[in-house]
Design a protein around this motif. Structure first.
Motif, mmCIF file in Angstrom:
data_model
loop_
_atom_site.group_PDB
_atom_site.id
_atom_site.type_symbol
_atom_site.label_atom_id
_atom_site.label_comp_id
_atom_site.label_asym_id
_atom_site.label_seq_id
_atom_site.Cartn_x
_atom_site.Cartn_y
_atom_site.Cartn_z
ATOM 1 N N ALA A 1 -5.412 -6.770 10.696
ATOM 2 C CA ALA A 1 -5.552 -6.749 9.235
ATOM 3 C C ALA A 1 -4.183 -6.809 8.570
ATOM 4 N N GLU A 2 -3.224 -6.086 9.141
ATOM 5 C CA GLU A 2 -1.862 -6.111 8.594
ATOM 6 C C GLU A 2 -1.267 -7.516 8.688
ATOM 7 N N HIS A 3 -1.483 -8.195 9.806
ATOM 8 C CA HIS A 3 -0.936 -9.552 9.973
ATOM 9 C C HIS A 3 -1.525 -10.509 8.939
ATOM 10 N N ILE A 4 -2.820 -10.368 8.664
ATOM 11 C CA ILE A 4 -3.466 -11.212 7.649
ATOM 12 C C ILE A 4 -2.834 -10.950 6.283
ATOM 13 N N ALA A 5 -2.591 -9.672 5.989
ATOM 14 C CA ALA A 5 -1.963 -9.308 4.714
ATOM 15 C C ALA A 5 -0.531 -9.825 4.635
ATOM 16 N N GLU B 1 -7.294 -14.281 -2.312
ATOM 17 C CA GLU B 1 -6.961 -14.281 -3.742
ATOM 18 C C GLU B 1 -5.458 -14.394 -4.002
ATOM 19 N N SER B 2 -4.660 -14.421 -2.933
ATOM 20 C CA SER B 2 -3.199 -14.403 -3.069
ATOM 21 C C SER B 2 -2.757 -13.207 -3.912
ATOM 22 N N ASN B 3 -3.234 -12.036 -3.517
ATOM 23 C CA ASN B 3 -2.958 -10.781 -4.233
ATOM 24 C C ASN B 3 -1.865 -10.029 -3.483
ATOM 25 N N VAL B 4 -0.630 -10.138 -3.954
ATOM 26 C CA VAL B 4 0.495 -9.586 -3.206
ATOM 27 C C VAL B 4 0.510 -8.069 -3.226
ATOM 28 N N SER B 5 0.100 -7.457 -4.315
ATOM 29 C CA SER B 5 0.110 -5.994 -4.375
ATOM 30 C C SER B 5 -0.901 -5.405 -3.396
ATOM 31 N N LEU B 6 -2.051 -6.056 -3.286
ATOM 32 C CA LEU B 6 -3.057 -5.598 -2.334
ATOM 33 C C LEU B 6 -2.565 -5.813 -0.904
ATOM 34 N N ALA B 7 -1.893 -6.929 -0.668
ATOM 35 C CA ALA B 7 -1.335 -7.203 0.657
ATOM 36 C C ALA B 7 -0.331 -6.129 1.047
ATOM 37 N N GLU B 8 0.516 -5.755 0.113
ATOM 38 C CA GLU B 8 1.527 -4.740 0.411
ATOM 39 C C GLU B 8 0.903 -3.375 0.674
ATOM 40 N N SER B 9 -0.209 -3.083 0.019
ATOM 41 C CA SER B 9 -0.877 -1.801 0.268
ATOM 42 C C SER B 9 -1.470 -1.769 1.678
ATOM 43 N N VAL B 10 -1.998 -2.899 2.136
ATOM 44 C CA VAL B 10 -2.524 -2.979 3.499
ATOM 45 C C VAL B 10 -1.409 -2.756 4.511
ATOM 46 N N ILE B 11 -0.289 -3.406 4.276
ATOM 47 C CA ILE B 11 0.855 -3.286 5.188
ATOM 48 C C ILE B 11 1.351 -1.839 5.241
ATOM 49 N N ALA B 12 1.427 -1.197 4.087
ATOM 50 C CA ALA B 12 1.886 0.193 4.032
ATOM 51 C C ALA B 12 0.893 1.137 4.707
ATOM 52 N N ASP B 13 -0.397 0.873 4.534
ATOM 53 C CA ASP B 13 -1.428 1.769 5.061
ATOM 54 C C ASP B 13 -1.595 1.661 6.575
ATOM 55 N N ASP B 14 -1.010 0.636 7.188
ATOM 56 C CA ASP B 14 -1.150 0.519 8.636
ATOM 57 C C ASP B 14 -0.519 1.709 9.345
ATOM 58 N N ASP B 15 0.509 2.295 8.754
ATOM 59 C CA ASP B 15 1.117 3.486 9.347
ATOM 60 C C ASP B 15 0.112 4.633 9.444
ATOM 61 N N LYS B 16 -0.797 4.719 8.468
ATOM 62 C CA LYS B 16 -1.825 5.770 8.482
ATOM 63 C C LYS B 16 -2.768 5.574 9.658
ATOM 64 N N ILE B 17 -3.131 4.329 9.922
ATOM 65 C CA ILE B 17 -4.005 4.038 11.062
ATOM 66 C C ILE B 17 -3.297 4.369 12.367
ATOM 67 N N ILE C 1 -9.231 -4.155 6.517
ATOM 68 C CA ILE C 1 -9.616 -5.567 6.650
ATOM 69 C C ILE C 1 -10.243 -6.078 5.357
ATOM 70 N N GLU C 2 -10.961 -5.225 4.644
ATOM 71 C CA GLU C 2 -11.538 -5.659 3.375
ATOM 72 C C GLU C 2 -10.434 -6.006 2.381
ATOM 73 N N ASN C 3 -9.418 -5.152 2.293
ATOM 74 C CA ASN C 3 -8.309 -5.417 1.374
ATOM 75 C C ASN C 3 -7.459 -6.600 1.847
ATOM 76 N N ALA C 4 -7.292 -6.714 3.154
ATOM 77 C CA ALA C 4 -6.481 -7.815 3.689
ATOM 78 C C ALA C 4 -7.128 -9.166 3.408
ATOM 79 N N THR C 5 -8.442 -9.255 3.598
ATOM 80 C CA THR C 5 -9.114 -10.533 3.354
ATOM 81 C C THR C 5 -9.122 -10.870 1.863
ATOM 82 N N ARG C 6 -9.249 -9.865 1.024
ATOM 83 C CA ARG C 6 -9.157 -10.109 -0.422
ATOM 84 C C ARG C 6 -7.769 -10.601 -0.793
ATOM 85 N N ALA C 7 -6.754 -9.949 -0.254
ATOM 86 C CA ALA C 7 -5.378 -10.357 -0.534
ATOM 87 C C ALA C 7 -5.130 -11.783 -0.064
ATOM 88 N N PHE C 8 -5.667 -12.118 1.100
ATOM 89 C CA PHE C 8 -5.499 -13.442 1.680
ATOM 90 C C PHE C 8 -6.188 -14.506 0.832
#
Length: 217
Positions: free
Chosen positions: A97-101, A36-52, A27-34
């Motif tokens: 968090a993934e949806h926000i990203a 700051e419009s940080n696409v690389s951070l958004a993609e990392s959140v989306i990828a990491d959801d599988d780990k959760i 959620i920390e990375n997702a809100t930052r991505a949201f």
């Protein structure tokens, strides 16, 4: 045999703490991505959801195995069953968090919401991050004061959520249809993230005190 069982219960708690830590980072990375419009951070959140998801599934398998082998009763049974329900809520928090990203990625390089709403979403995101961090501490300590703190912070998220609806439904709103949809979805994701944390807090509070908090309390 009892010592082995107690070790398994400790492992359940440790895994819940670990998953909640993953969710806090997400959620920390997702809100930052949201914000700051940080696409690389958004993609990392989306990828990491599988780990959760994987960690939650592994915990569920452990809990079900304990139920089958140990047949716990009383408080021990409540701990294992609660762990299954908490695991499901943590998995859903990861999804929020993934949806926000995903919104941040879809709208890149633009920001998701109009300028007039950005301070509101920055505040909402900061509160969700605060809640997630408190949840990690709650699952470590079972401190009911932290549970109350989470519920109080959720009230602030709810107020901001309502303010977003007031804004997009107001006569002065000049956003396009896509702006309205994005703001509504994003606000809902933030609000649901906090709601799942409150649900977990109530379960932990029940385990610690034996007192169940009504859904509307």
């Amino acid at each position: 045999m009892r010592e082995v069982f107690q070790q398994e219960l400790r492992e359940v708690q440790e895994r819940l703490v670990e998953i909640s830590g993953f969710v806090a980072v997400s959620i920390e990375n997702a809100t930052r991505a949201f914000n700051e419009s940080n696409v690389s951070l958004a993609e990392s959140v989306i990828a990491d959801d599988d780990k959760i998801d994987a960690a939650a599934q592994e915990l569920d398998e452990l809990a079900i195995n304990i139920l089958a082998r140990q047949q716990p009763v009383a408080r021990d049974l409540r701990i294992v069953v609660s762990a299954l329900r908490i695991s499901a809520s943590l998995e859903r928090m990861g999804d929020m968090a993934e949806h926000i990203a995903q919104l941040a990625r879809y709208r890149f390089p633009d920001k998701v919401v109009p300028k007039s709403l950005r301070p509101t979403f920055a505040s909402m995101g900061a509160l969700d991050v605060e809640i997630a961090r408190k949840l990690v501490e709650l699952l470590k300590s079972e401190d009911v004061a932290i549970a109350e703190d989470i519920r109080n912070t959720d009230d602030k998220v709810d107020a901001l959520h309502l303010s977003v609806f007031d804004k997009v439904l107001g006569e002065t709103w000049k956003g396009e249809a896509i702006d309205t949809v994005d703001a509504t979805l994003a606000s809902r994701y933030h609000e649901r993230f906090a709601d799942h944390a409150v649900s977990i807090a109530k379960k932990v509070q029940y385990l610690a005190t034996g007192d169940w908090i009504p859904a509307d309390a």
